[in-house]
Scaffold this active site. Structure first.
Site, PDB file in Angstrom:
ATOM      1  N   LEU A 194       0.839  -1.198   0.000  1.00  0.00           N
ATOM      2  CA  LEU A 194       0.000   0.000   0.000  1.00  0.00           C
ATOM      3  C   LEU A 194       0.873   1.247   0.000  1.00  0.00           C
ATOM      4  CD1 LEU A 194      -2.852  -0.895   2.507  1.00  0.00           C
ATOM      5  CD2 LEU A 194      -2.518  -1.568   0.129  1.00  0.00           C
ATOM      6  N   GLY A 236       1.234  -5.303   1.080  1.00  0.00           N
ATOM      7  CA  GLY A 236       0.206  -5.296   0.033  1.00  0.00           C
ATOM      8  C   GLY A 236       0.705  -5.930  -1.261  1.00  0.00           C
ATOM      9  N   ASN A 291       4.580  -8.143   6.187  1.00  0.00           N
ATOM     10  CA  ASN A 291       5.466  -7.635   7.246  1.00  0.00           C
ATOM     11  C   ASN A 291       4.821  -6.535   8.077  1.00  0.00           C
ATOM     12  OD1 ASN A 291       5.487  -6.034   4.915  1.00  0.00           O
ATOM     13  ND2 ASN A 291       7.401  -5.057   5.522  1.00  0.00           N
ATOM     14  N   GLU A 292       3.493  -6.449   8.057  1.00  0.00           N
ATOM     15  CA  GLU A 292       2.802  -5.316   8.686  1.00  0.00           C
ATOM     16  C   GLU A 292       3.228  -5.076  10.136  1.00  0.00           C
ATOM     17  OE1 GLU A 292       1.542  -7.208   6.470  1.00  0.00           O
ATOM     18  OE2 GLU A 292       0.300  -6.043   5.101  1.00  0.00           O
TER      19      GLU A 292
HETATM   20  C1  LIG Z   1      -2.844   2.720   8.752  1.00  0.00           C
HETATM   21  C2  LIG Z   1      -3.502   1.432   8.767  1.00  0.00           C
HETATM   22  C3  LIG Z   1      -3.013   0.595   7.689  1.00  0.00           C
HETATM   23  C4  LIG Z   1      -3.560  -0.778   7.805  1.00  0.00           C
HETATM   24  C5  LIG Z   1      -3.217  -1.514   6.608  1.00  0.00           C
HETATM   25  C6  LIG Z   1      -2.380  -2.633   6.914  1.00  0.00           C
HETATM   26  C7  LIG Z   1      -1.968  -3.323   5.670  1.00  0.00           C
HETATM   27  C8  LIG Z   1      -0.789  -2.665   5.107  1.00  0.00           C
HETATM   28  C9  LIG Z   1      -0.324  -3.032   3.957  1.00  0.00           C
HETATM   29  C10 LIG Z   1       0.809  -2.384   3.323  1.00  0.00           C
HETATM   30  O1  LIG Z   1       1.112  -2.693   2.200  1.00  0.00           O
HETATM   31  S1  LIG Z   1       1.683  -1.197   4.149  1.00  0.00           S
HETATM   32  C11 LIG Z   1       3.062  -0.854   3.099  1.00  0.00           C
HETATM   33  C12 LIG Z   1       4.191  -1.729   3.444  1.00  0.00           C
HETATM   34  N1  LIG Z   1       5.238  -1.612   2.497  1.00  0.00           N
HETATM   35  C13 LIG Z   1       6.519  -1.723   2.814  1.00  0.00           C
HETATM   36  O2  LIG Z   1       6.873  -1.901   3.946  1.00  0.00           O
HETATM   37  C14 LIG Z   1       7.522  -1.593   1.725  1.00  0.00           C
HETATM   38  C15 LIG Z   1       8.386  -0.415   1.917  1.00  0.00           C
HETATM   39  N2  LIG Z   1       9.313  -0.282   0.835  1.00  0.00           N
HETATM   40  C16 LIG Z   1      10.458  -0.996   0.762  1.00  0.00           C
HETATM   41  O3  LIG Z   1      10.780  -1.785   1.571  1.00  0.00           O
HETATM   42  C17 LIG Z   1      11.332  -0.689  -0.394  1.00  0.00           C
HETATM   43  O4  LIG Z   1      10.905   0.492  -0.973  1.00  0.00           O
HETATM   44  C18 LIG Z   1      11.339  -1.776  -1.484  1.00  0.00           C
HETATM   45  C19 LIG Z   1       9.945  -2.160  -1.920  1.00  0.00           C
HETATM   46  C20 LIG Z   1      12.061  -2.999  -0.961  1.00  0.00           C
HETATM   47  C21 LIG Z   1      12.114  -1.258  -2.715  1.00  0.00           C
HETATM   48  O5  LIG Z   1      13.358  -0.772  -2.322  1.00  0.00           O
HETATM   49  P1  LIG Z   1      14.180   0.196  -3.279  1.00  0.00           P
HETATM   50  O6  LIG Z   1      15.493   0.407  -2.626  1.00  0.00           O
HETATM   51  O7  LIG Z   1      14.154  -0.293  -4.654  1.00  0.00           O
HETATM   52  O8  LIG Z   1      13.348   1.528  -3.295  1.00  0.00           O
HETATM   53  P2  LIG Z   1      13.277   2.654  -2.149  1.00  0.00           P
HETATM   54  O9  LIG Z   1      14.405   3.622  -2.384  1.00  0.00           O
HETATM   55  O10 LIG Z   1      13.129   2.062  -0.819  1.00  0.00           O
HETATM   56  O11 LIG Z   1      11.939   3.330  -2.517  1.00  0.00           O
HETATM   57  C22 LIG Z   1      11.828   4.111  -3.676  1.00  0.00           C
HETATM   58  C23 LIG Z   1      10.813   5.155  -3.396  1.00  0.00           C
HETATM   59  O12 LIG Z   1       9.547   4.552  -3.157  1.00  0.00           O
HETATM   60  C24 LIG Z   1       9.037   5.009  -1.904  1.00  0.00           C
HETATM   61  N3  LIG Z   1       8.278   3.934  -1.312  1.00  0.00           N
HETATM   62  C25 LIG Z   1       8.677   2.689  -1.022  1.00  0.00           C
HETATM   63  N4  LIG Z   1       7.675   1.989  -0.502  1.00  0.00           N
HETATM   64  C26 LIG Z   1       6.631   2.809  -0.463  1.00  0.00           C
HETATM   65  C27 LIG Z   1       5.295   2.635  -0.019  1.00  0.00           C
HETATM   66  N5  LIG Z   1       4.822   1.479   0.447  1.00  0.00           N
HETATM   67  N6  LIG Z   1       4.481   3.685  -0.121  1.00  0.00           N
HETATM   68  C28 LIG Z   1       4.911   4.865  -0.605  1.00  0.00           C
HETATM   69  N7  LIG Z   1       6.171   5.075  -1.048  1.00  0.00           N
HETATM   70  C29 LIG Z   1       7.000   4.055  -0.965  1.00  0.00           C
HETATM   71  C30 LIG Z   1      10.268   5.357  -1.114  1.00  0.00           C
HETATM   72  O13 LIG Z   1       9.951   6.269  -0.121  1.00  0.00           O
HETATM   73  C31 LIG Z   1      11.126   5.936  -2.138  1.00  0.00           C
HETATM   74  O14 LIG Z   1      10.611   7.241  -2.361  1.00  0.00           O
HETATM   75  P3  LIG Z   1      11.559   8.416  -2.677  1.00  0.00           P
HETATM   76  O15 LIG Z   1      12.585   8.430  -1.603  1.00  0.00           O
HETATM   77  O16 LIG Z   1      12.113   8.115  -4.028  1.00  0.00           O
HETATM   78  O17 LIG Z   1      10.710   9.595  -2.627  1.00  0.00           O
END
Ligand SMILES: CCCCCCC/C=C/C(=O)SCCNC(=O)CCNC(=O)[C@H](O)C(C)(C)COP(=O)(O)OP(=O)(O)OC[C@H]1O[C@@H](n2cnc3c(N)ncnc32)[C@H](O)[C@@H]1OP(=O)(O)O
Length: 794
Positions: free
Chosen positions: A208, A253, A275-276
């Site tokens: 997400l 997600g 990994n939430e």
């Molecule tokens: C509030 C209640 C919520 C209840 C819902 C519960 C269910 C939740 C489900 C979810 O999906 S929560 C989201 C969880 N996601 C993560 O933990 C993933 C986080 N991201 C990463 O670990 C890494 O980005 C990656 C996927 C392994 C890729 O790594 P890479 O080194 O290739 O890229 P990054 O430099 O880390 O990221 C690039 C860029 O993208 C932004 N970003 C990464 N993930 C997200 C995200 N989930 N949402 C928004 N933006 C994200 C990151 O900040 C970087 O941005 P910039 O620095 O370029 O601006």
């Protein structure tokens, strides 16, 4: 450079305080400065140095946007931060220190990252006169692109739905909506099966989009969750066979998407899992059910409670994925093989069987949708959860240059991007359109119109016969009168032409030099005013033409086709154009240079020039006001004083049409050959800095930031730079020592370099605010090792 004249001794406190600078840009420039609102993104050493040089001359107000806390590195380089402020908000402490410099300046701060501000208050930056950004990495993403691509292989009947929301396919409202409509499209096409994959190199989906849940707009949050439920229901219950080709990381997600498919094929060396809990979040029941249906109750409980992310091979052993491949292509081919297993099974029968297997899980969510929505919304708005998300966002780092540059380009707010790293400094100005009335040229020839005097001037000059004046009167007449008199004599013998060449001008000079009447001793003494007239032959007889840069402005579409959005500058230009068309020349500037002459004759002449300038400016003002009225613009948009200033400097008007930084970063070819062949060109710094930006974007650190990583970082940076050069179709390579040098800095700022660069950047900002002096167009590089600097138009 020409400067306004010094102030009288009776000065107000303010004019005493700003006396020196008032001589450079006058009261009107100072007024613009005092009304300006400047935004600084990131209170780095360079950022605060820039603001220092803007606060001291008295900008109206500043706002610092910076979500960082003060670190030890900040203390080492940033003069405005104290040792005891480590851990405090950098924006807050820098604001307090800067405000101490000038009580007339207002300042505030936002202790949030610029990305957060952009995401939550789209137009926040629009209200500023100038936005300055330091240490802001690029973000390679385009908001207009389609977020999914759907293709159908007609032969095999297999559809591929590719997620393509750079950089990490984080699931925001728009991407989810596009996935959902992609599935509908595929369903209508009656495909045999669907492959779900990603266009990103190393990410399937980051789950997400955190920005949807961090400090959300409640209405959008509701909608977002409903669309997530819908999309999951559609994918989970999709009637055709579904395979996820997981060609990169798939956390949270992202894992849910993969789990919703019937089969999972994953590339080596990535991670997957729900990994939430690691993020301080609780996964909803249907996320959990999706996992339990694949790996069973026991393994799900262990994985979910620990928030485990599994490596590809672990995921295979656990049954979380079904096959492991080396790359996406192999994954697609394996997915097609999986889908071909059902070749001999009736699709309806297969589909109904799948429905029955999945029915309970689907029904569970259908029954509890409303409750699930309420739980999620309440949970997301909980301050504790927001705190977790905030920390998490900070860890993810923000990269905002590209969207910010686009946003400010569209809003027509100037953006100044600066970076100081080690001995290297860089300033890049982004202005969509910038107009200057007072360019303050280094040397200005007096505007005397002796070749074509207007009637009143002609009448006055013709009334003085220099040859018949007595000795005393002769020595007191202004040089212009002398020059005009002998010019006419010259013209009599040269078919009415004025002298153009050096030889012709020598003839005129000789006529003036030979003119004195011998004194009682028979000696010819050349008076001071005659010497001056000889001097003016060179500078004051050039025929009155319209400088090409001014003509270009008058011929510009913005001057010819005015709209309701036209700025006062263009309205004045349109009025000026009409005057030029009717009179064949620009208005007279109205000022006379100092001359050795008696007061009366000088003032008479000065009045003539002044009056003509006033008359012409009044005509332009009347016409400009009328144009503004016809366009429905507010009456006060054109002021008489501004038109007078405009007409006075009509021959120095300057227009810059800049280039958007986002476009520059998305450019696919760049002709650098001529620069790179020159060993002294500083263009290699541009390439190094672009490489550096990309390095920071990819690795979230500066190259060489960690002592034990310098050598690997050199290799990484080299490879990034050669990739950049090949993207630009440039066959040159960058010398290795240049890359080593940048890695040696490890991202550190040197205060001395930042201070120099801060002064330079502040000066450019002052030019932008006052609309005086020509600003840099558009990039400036400073090398503190060799003390060289260069500007390039990128
Ligand atoms: C509030 C209640 C919520 C209840 C819902 C519960 C269910 C939740 C489900 C979810 O999906 S929560 C989201 C969880 N996601 C993560 O933990 C993933 C986080 N991201 C990463 O670990 C890494 O980005 C990656 C996927 C392994 C890729 O790594 P890479 O080194 O290739 O890229 P990054 O430099 O880390 O990221 C690039 C860029 O993208 C932004 N970003 C990464 N993930 C997200 C995200 N989930 N949402 C928004 N933006 C994200 C990151 O900040 C970087 O941005 P910039 O620095 O370029 O601006």
């Amino acid at each position: 450079m020409s400067s306004p004249s010094p102030k009288s001794p009776e000065q107000s406190d303010k004019s005493k305080k700003y006396d020196r600078q008032l001589r450079l840009w006058g009261d009107h420039g100072q007024r613009l400065l005092e009304n300006s609102k400047v935004c600084l993104i990131n209170a780095t050493a360079l950022g605060t140095e820039i603001l220092k040089s803007l606060v001291l001359p008295g900008i109206g107000s500043f706002t610092i946007v910076d979500g960082e806390k003060i670190s030890e590195e900040d203390i080492g380089s940033n003069f405005f931060l104290e040792n005891d402020s480590i851990g405090l908000s950098r924006a807050q402490v820098a604001t307090q220190s800067l405000l101490e410099l000038n009580p007339d300046v207002r300042g505030d701060y936002i202790d949030e990252s610029p990305e957060h501000v952009m995401a939550h208050t789209q137009d926040f930056f629009n209200k500023f006169t100038v936005v300055i950004a330091t240490a802001l990495p690029e973000k390679r993403f385009s908001s207009d692109a389609k977020l999914v691509a759907v293709s159908v292989n007609d032969k095999s009947g297999v559809a591929t739905l590719t997620l393509q929301r750079p950089p990490v396919n984080s699931l925001n409202l728009e991407l989810l909506t596009d996935i959902s409509s992609g599935l509908t499209e595929i369903e209508k096409a009656k495909c045999r099966g669907v492959i779900l994959t990603s266009s990103a190199e190393s990410v399937f989906s980051a789950g997400l989009d955190i920005f949807e849940v961090y400090k959300p707009n409640p209405e959008r949050l509701n909608h977002f969750w409903k669309v997530l439920q819908d999309t999951w229901l559609k994918l989970y219950g999709f009637p055709y066979a579904t395979v996820a080709v997981i060609n990169g990381h798939a956390p949270a997600g992202g894992c849910l998407l993969a789990l919703s498919c019937e089969y999972r094929i994953m590339s080596k060396n990535y991670t997957i899992g729900l990994n939430e809990t690691q993020l301080g979040l609780v996964a909803p029941k249907w996320f959990i059910a999706s996992m339990r249906n694949v790996i069973g109750q026991r393994q799900s409980e262990l994985a979910l409670t620990a928030g485990r992310l599994f490596k590809t091979d672990e995921a295979l052993s656990l049954g979380l994925v079904d096959e492991v491949v080396d790359n996406k292509e192999e994954g697609i081919s394996k997915a097609e093989q999986f889908l071909s297993r059902f070749r001999n099974i009736a699709p309806e029968v297969r589909g109904m069987t799948k429905q029955l297997v999945r029915e309970d899980t689907i029904k569970d969510l259908m029954k509890t949708r409303e409750q699930d929505l309420n739980t999620f919304v309440q949970y997301a708005l909980n301050p504790k959860v927001q705190e977790y998300l905030e920390k998490y966002m900070q860890a993810l780092k923000t990269k905002v240059l590209i969207p910010l540059s686009r946003h400010l380009w569209d809003a027509q707010v100037p953006l100044v991007v600066c970076r100081s790293i080690g001995f290297l400094g860089y300033i890049r100005l982004q202005v969509k359109e910038h107009t200057v009335i007072e360019t303050h040229p280094d040397s200005e020839n007096p505007d005397l119109r002796l070749d074509k005097p207007w009637p009143a001037l002609k009448e006055h000059l013709d009334s003085i016969n220099v040859a018949t004046l007595d000795q005393k009167t002769r020595s007191h007449i202004p040089a212009i009168v002398i020059l005009y008199y002998y010019l006419n004599k010259y013209k009599e013998f040269h078919d009415g032409n004025v002298p153009r060449t050096r030889a012709e001008k020598d003839v005129l000079r000789k006529m003036i030099r030979d003119s004195p009447i011998p004194d009682e001793h028979g000696v010819k003494v050349l008076e001071e005013n005659f010497e001056e007239a000889i001097h003016y032959v060179n500078t004051c007889l050039n025929p009155q033409t319209i400088p090409s840069n001014v003509q270009t402005i008058l011929d510009d579409d913005s001057c010819i086709n005015l709209t309701q959005n036209s700025s006062p500058f263009w309205v004045m230009c349109a009025a000026l154009r009409e005057l030029v068309q009717s009179e064949g020349a620009l208005p007279v500037s109205g000022s006379l240079p100092d001359m050795a002459a008696d007061t009366n004759s000088y003032i008479t002449l000065q009045q003539l020039y002044y009056k003509q300038a006033q008359l012409q400016a009044e005509a332009v003002f009347r016409r400009a006001s009328q144009i503004a009225r016809n366009l429905g613009l507010p009456q006060d948009i054109i002021t008489e004083s501004e038109v007078k200033l405009f007409c006075k400097h009509a021959n120095e008007l300057h227009l810059i049409r800049g280039c958007c930084i986002a476009d520059e970063y998305e450019r696919t070819s760049l002709d650098l050959t001529s620069y790179l062949e020159d060993p002294d060109s500083l263009m290699f710094y541009y390439i190094t800095l672009r490489g550096l930006e990309r390095f920071i974007s990819e690795f979230n650190t500066y190259p060489g930031q960690f002592d034990d990583q310098v050598e690997p970082d050199v290799l990484k940076l080299k490879s990034i730079i050669s990739k950049l050069l090949s993207e630009w179709n440039c066959s040159h390579a960058l010398r290795d020592e240049r890359v080593h040098e940048v890695c040696r800095y490890g991202g550190a700022e040197l205060h001395s370099v930042s201070a120099i660069l801060g002064g330079c950047a502040a000066h450019e900002v002052i030019k932008l605010i006052t609309h005086q002096y020509k600003p840099l167009n558009n990039a400036f590089f400073y090398d503190a090792i060799t003390s060289n600097s260069a500007t390039f138009c990128l």
